[in-house]
Design a protein around this motif. Structure first.
Motif: not given
Length: 444
Positions: A245-248, A302-305, A339-343, A398-402
């Protein structure tokens, strides 16, 4: 019966919860614009070198008026690759021979030039004054703009650590957290207030300390041993969640603030771009809410990121002349980043047990603020390549999505209350997996 049943009694979503949301929104509305001010206070207006023949008041006053300003500019300032006056260099001496050339000429780059040793002249049509014009933060000093933005974001990082702790003195605590921390009397008081504001006055008579203790017996037993901070990293499953979660959050906030703090790099009209960025935030958060409820936490993130990373990478290589397309892609990127931050925030809160949620959110928040602080510093890399910072902004989500794939889905799942709940979840998953395999291989 558990804490969720108590919430149904006092009102899951009523006047009390709506009031809390409104208060949080008001505070965010007040605070966030201070970050965006950097787009205006540190805006870089058009500029060129100060030239004696052009900008000396005495020469201008005594001039014959035979030569126009454009002609004097041509013999004083060399042209860049786009045939526009250079921002950071001037001719050593007026190049009078250029007056006889109608078009471009092959030997311009060979003419002697020098840096802007006497300062710069700024275009004041959009900004009458910024820190850039006050302190001449252009050309070889332009990297100091990134430093100034870094200091602002670093202040947010330090302030979040200090005042996040101090805020416990006057903010209302979660009833669930009060139960977990062995404060049932205070939790009962909060629940009764929530029920009263939600219009459920009869609940206050039936909701007693005995009822609260009986319904949350397991949570109260877990509260007898209050876990220290290092327990966030003591157990394997929780440690994995905190690190991921910290990395994301770091790799999500990096492009989020990379976009929001560098509006001028994406479109010439800063005011229009800023309005578009603000307008797109509201519908994007609504889309995030729909996606979280229908697609789940993991798929939504994953979609938003992925969309965020792709939009930034495409924008990076769109020519500056295609301003409309660049602004449209940047606006889309800001929307999906919001949207990615909210998710990410929703998923993270549902993954952390209540007993350490406040501390865990603080640790993850520090990682997020570090990403926000690093974002402006990356612009210093433009001395090597103008695309390099934006490539990093695009690759990081993209790394965060993975990394999202390393976390479990939490939609329609109960919130974990203790660290043991998180660890048992892993054991229950393994047990269910073994039973599934056993059923497949067992003959009937």
């Amino acid at each position: 019966m558990a804490f969720q049943d108590l919430l149904y009694q006092v009102g899951g979503l009523g006047r009390f919860q709506i009031l809390q949301i409104v208060c949080l929104c008001i505070s965010s509305i007040i605070v966030f614009p201070h970050v965006l001010l950097e787009n205006f206070t540190a805006a870089i207006p058009g500029h060129r070198c100060w030239v004696h023949i052009l900008d000396n008041d005495t020469v201008s006053a005594n001039g014959t008026g035979i030569l126009s300003q454009d002609t004097l500019l041509r013999i004083s300032i060399p042209l860049d690759s786009n045939l526009r006056p250079e921002n950071c260099r001037r001719f050593l001496h007026p190049q009078w021979q250029l007056l006889h050339l109608n078009g471009t000429f092959p030997n311009v780059s060979e003419l002697d030039t020098e840096p802007c040793v006497n300062g710069w002249v700024y275009d004041q049509s959009s900004f009458s004054s910024t820190i850039v014009t006050e302190w001449d933060l252009v050309c070889e000093f332009q990297s100091l703009i990134s430093v100034s933005k870094f200091l602002v974001m670093a202040g947010m990082l330090v302030g979040g650590i200090i005042y996040g702790h101090l805020s416990d003195r006057w903010l209302a605590e979660s009833a669930r957290w009060l139960i977990i921390t062995n404060k049932p009397e205070e939790a009962l008081n909060k629940l009764r207030k929530a029920a009263h504001r939600n219009g459920r006055k009869n609940v206050a008579d039936t909701l007693t300390l005995e009822v609260l203790r009986s319904t949350t017996q397991e949570e109260l037993e877990a509260a007898q041993n209050k876990p220290p901070v290092y327990d966030l990293f003591r157990t394997r499953n929780l440690r994995k969640r905190i690190c991921v979660l910290s990395f994301m959050r770091f790799t999500t906030f990096l492009p989020y603030f990379g976009l929001n703090l560098h509006v001028q790099h994406l479109g010439k009209n800063v005011f229009l771009s800023q309005v578009l960025f603000g307008v797109v935030t509201l519908p994007s958060n609504y889309v995030a809410l729909l996606a979280l409820n229908h697609l789940g936490r993991r798929v939504s993130q994953m979609l938003f990121l992925f969309l965020l990373g792709i939009s930034i990478l495409i924008t990076t290589f769109v020519p500056e002349e295609m301003q409309s397309l660049r602004v449209a892609l940047a606006t889309f990127g800001v929307g999906v980043s919001s949207a990615a931050s909210t998710s990410s925030a929703t998923h993270g809160n549902e993954l952390i047990p209540t007993v350490v949620r406040a501390v865990a959110v603080g640790v993850i928040g520090i990682a997020a603020n570090i990403g926000a602080a690093v974002a402006p510093l990356l612009m210093i890399l433009t001395v090597y390549s103008p695309h390099l910072p934006w490539i990093i902004y695009g690759v990081s989500p993209i790394l965060s999505a993975l990394a999202v794939r390393l976390l479990p889905e939490t939609r329609n799942q109960p919130l974990p209350d203790s660290i043991q709940d998180v660890e048992n979840e892993r054991k229950d998953w393994r047990k269910a997996k073994q039973e599934e395999i056993s059923m497949k291989v067992t003959p009937f």
